[in-house]
Enzyme design. Structure first.
Site, PDB file in Angstrom:
ATOM      1  N   GLU A 132      -4.677  -0.861  -1.412  1.00 22.76           N
ATOM      2  CA  GLU A 132      -5.960  -0.923  -0.701  1.00 22.76           C
ATOM      3  C   GLU A 132      -6.944  -0.038  -1.455  1.00 22.76           C
ATOM      4  OE1 GLU A 132      -5.845  -0.118   3.532  1.00 22.76           O
ATOM      5  OE2 GLU A 132      -8.025   0.019   3.644  1.00 22.76           O
TER       6      GLU A 132
ATOM      7  N   GLN B  98       8.851 -14.208  21.400  1.00 25.18           N
ATOM      8  CA  GLN B  98       8.538 -15.633  21.587  1.00 25.18           C
ATOM      9  C   GLN B  98       9.200 -16.497  20.512  1.00 25.18           C
ATOM     10  OE1 GLN B  98       4.341 -16.335  22.967  1.00 25.18           O
ATOM     11  NE2 GLN B  98       4.029 -14.274  22.155  1.00 25.18           N
TER      12      GLN B  98
ATOM     13  N   ASP C  23       0.782  -1.244   0.000  1.00 25.52           N
ATOM     14  CA  ASP C  23       0.000   0.000   0.000  1.00 25.52           C
ATOM     15  C   ASP C  23       0.817   1.301   0.000  1.00 25.52           C
ATOM     16  OD1 ASP C  23      -1.932  -1.907   0.215  1.00 25.52           O
ATOM     17  OD2 ASP C  23      -2.714  -1.275   2.156  1.00 25.52           O
TER      18      ASP C  23
ATOM     19  N   CYS D 200      -1.881  -2.575   7.832  1.00 26.94           N
ATOM     20  CA  CYS D 200      -1.887  -3.512   6.693  1.00 26.94           C
ATOM     21  C   CYS D 200      -0.645  -4.392   6.629  1.00 26.94           C
ATOM     22  CB  CYS D 200      -2.076  -2.735   5.403  1.00 26.94           C
ATOM     23  SG  CYS D 200      -3.733  -2.023   5.309  1.00 26.94           S
TER      24      CYS D 200
ATOM     25  N   VAL E 188       3.320   0.266   4.171  1.00 30.66           N
ATOM     26  CA  VAL E 188       2.616   1.037   5.202  1.00 30.66           C
ATOM     27  C   VAL E 188       1.195   0.501   5.395  1.00 30.66           C
ATOM     28  CG1 VAL E 188       3.965   3.100   4.721  1.00 30.66           C
ATOM     29  CG2 VAL E 188       1.814   2.778   3.500  1.00 30.66           C
ATOM     30  N   THR E 189       0.646   0.753   6.590  1.00 29.43           N
ATOM     31  CA  THR E 189       1.345   1.147   7.782  1.00 29.43           C
ATOM     32  C   THR E 189       1.700  -0.097   8.589  1.00 29.43           C
ATOM     33  OG1 THR E 189      -0.690   1.445   9.086  1.00 29.43           O
ATOM     34  CG2 THR E 189       0.167   3.379   7.917  1.00 29.43           C
TER      35      THR E 189
ATOM     36  N   LYS F 232      -6.774  -4.882  -2.989  1.00 28.88           N
ATOM     37  CA  LYS F 232      -7.344  -5.548  -1.812  1.00 28.88           C
ATOM     38  C   LYS F 232      -8.347  -4.647  -1.093  1.00 28.88           C
ATOM     39  CE  LYS F 232      -3.504  -4.361   1.336  1.00 28.88           C
ATOM     40  NZ  LYS F 232      -4.232  -3.558   2.301  1.00 28.88           N
TER      41      LYS F 232
ATOM     42  N   LYS G 192      -7.474  -5.007   5.088  1.00 25.86           N
ATOM     43  CA  LYS G 192      -6.149  -4.633   5.565  1.00 25.86           C
ATOM     44  C   LYS G 192      -5.137  -5.713   5.193  1.00 25.86           C
ATOM     45  CE  LYS G 192      -7.923  -0.901   7.214  1.00 25.86           C
ATOM     46  NZ  LYS G 192      -7.877   0.272   6.302  1.00 25.86           N
TER      47      LYS G 192
HETATM   48  N1  TIU Z   1      -2.453   0.278   4.309  1.00 26.62           N
HETATM   49  C1  TIU Z   1      -2.924   0.499   5.527  1.00 26.62           C
HETATM   50  O1  TIU Z   1      -2.217   0.344   6.521  1.00 26.62           O
HETATM   51  N2  TIU Z   1      -4.206   0.996   5.625  1.00 26.62           N
HETATM   52  C2  TIU Z   1      -4.648   1.753   6.668  1.00 26.62           C
HETATM   53  O2  TIU Z   1      -5.804   2.081   6.749  1.00 26.62           O
HETATM   54  N3  TIU Z   1      -3.707   2.151   7.575  1.00 26.62           N
HETATM   55  C3  TIU Z   1      -3.835   3.017   8.590  1.00 26.62           C
HETATM   56  O3  TIU Z   1      -2.904   3.127   9.388  1.00 26.62           O
HETATM   57  N4  TIU Z   1      -4.950   3.754   8.692  1.00 26.62           N
END
Ligand code: TIU
Length: 233
Positions: free
Chosen positions: A75, A205, A27, A165, A160-161, A132, A135
């Protein structure tokens, strides 16, 4: 010869046949990285995500040079939002919601200018691009089938993030049997403390979800693969 990446909680072994290794870039879209997109609409400081672009570019270049599988994810939702559940659509409480018209087009809608991957990391023809709605990159996508068809067993997870995701995708992949490593300087969050916690929790772990390592360690192992390729028998 098997190649090892210096990683936490211990060395990550690359597959002997490097064609079983894929780079997954989650993303890296204008919607999350630039003002006026989805990340901004949720109230985040989006520009802090830019910091990872140079390292990610370098890792992507190394994968391209070796001819290895690269997967980009986006996304997004269909223009009629039929793949966006009300729970997701109504969450957030910001001024702009998914599907609303923003400065970069409709928020998080497939094909809109703001939904595209940033130019620095634009996919090349032949690279896998996964659209997609969730997430995680495996949910409601052909990703699992594409990786299986290519015989992929190992994933380097970036983008990210980190705690949304990227982590969701790595957990989905781990449950599906992939050996996953999150590349520390190629993932970023709007919340530095969440990034740090995510790195720590995936490798806790004994590597409950997988490994983490900086990109320099990954690049060193990939460079060693080139040396071993050309070394005399
Ligand atoms: N790609 C992804 O992480 N989508 C999100 O919505 N991330 C947020 O941190 N909001």
């Amino acid at each position: 010869m098997s190649l090892k990446v210096e990683a936490l909680p211990y060395e990550y072994e690359l597959p002997e046949d490097l064609s079983k290794l894929a780079l997954v870039i989650i993303d890296m879209q204008r919607d999350f990285m630039e003002p006026g997109g989805f990340g901004d609409a949720l109230g985040n400081d989006v520009l802090r995500l830019q910091a990872i672009v140079p390292a990610l570019k370098e890792l992507l270049a190394a994968f391209r040079a070796l001819g290895l599988t690269v997967v980009h994810t986006i996304e997004c939702h269909q223009p009629d939002l039929s793949d966006c559940p009300p729970s997701k659509l109504n969450r957030g409480g910001g001024a702009l919601k998914i599907g609303d018209e923003g400065p970069m087009g409709r928020i998080l809608v497939r094909g809109e200018p703001g939904n595209g991957i940033i130019p620095e990391l634009a996919p090349l023809p032949g690279e896998v691009v996964i659209h997609k709605p969730g997430k995680g990159a495996f949910y409601a996508t052909p990703l699992g089938a594409i990786l299986a068809e290519r015989g992929i067993t190992h994933l380097l997870v970036t983008g990210v993030t980190t705690e949304v995701c990227v982590q969701t995708t790595m957990r989905e992949a781990n449950d599906r049997g992939y050996e996953c490593l999150m590349v520390e300087d190629c993932t970023e969050s709007y919340f530095p403390e969440f990034k740090q916690s995510t790195l720590e929790m995936v490798r806790a772990q004994g590597g409950i979800v997988g490994w983490t390592a900086p990109s320099t360690n990954v690049l060193a192992a990939l460079a060693a693969s080139r040396v071993s390729e050309v070394a005399p028998a």
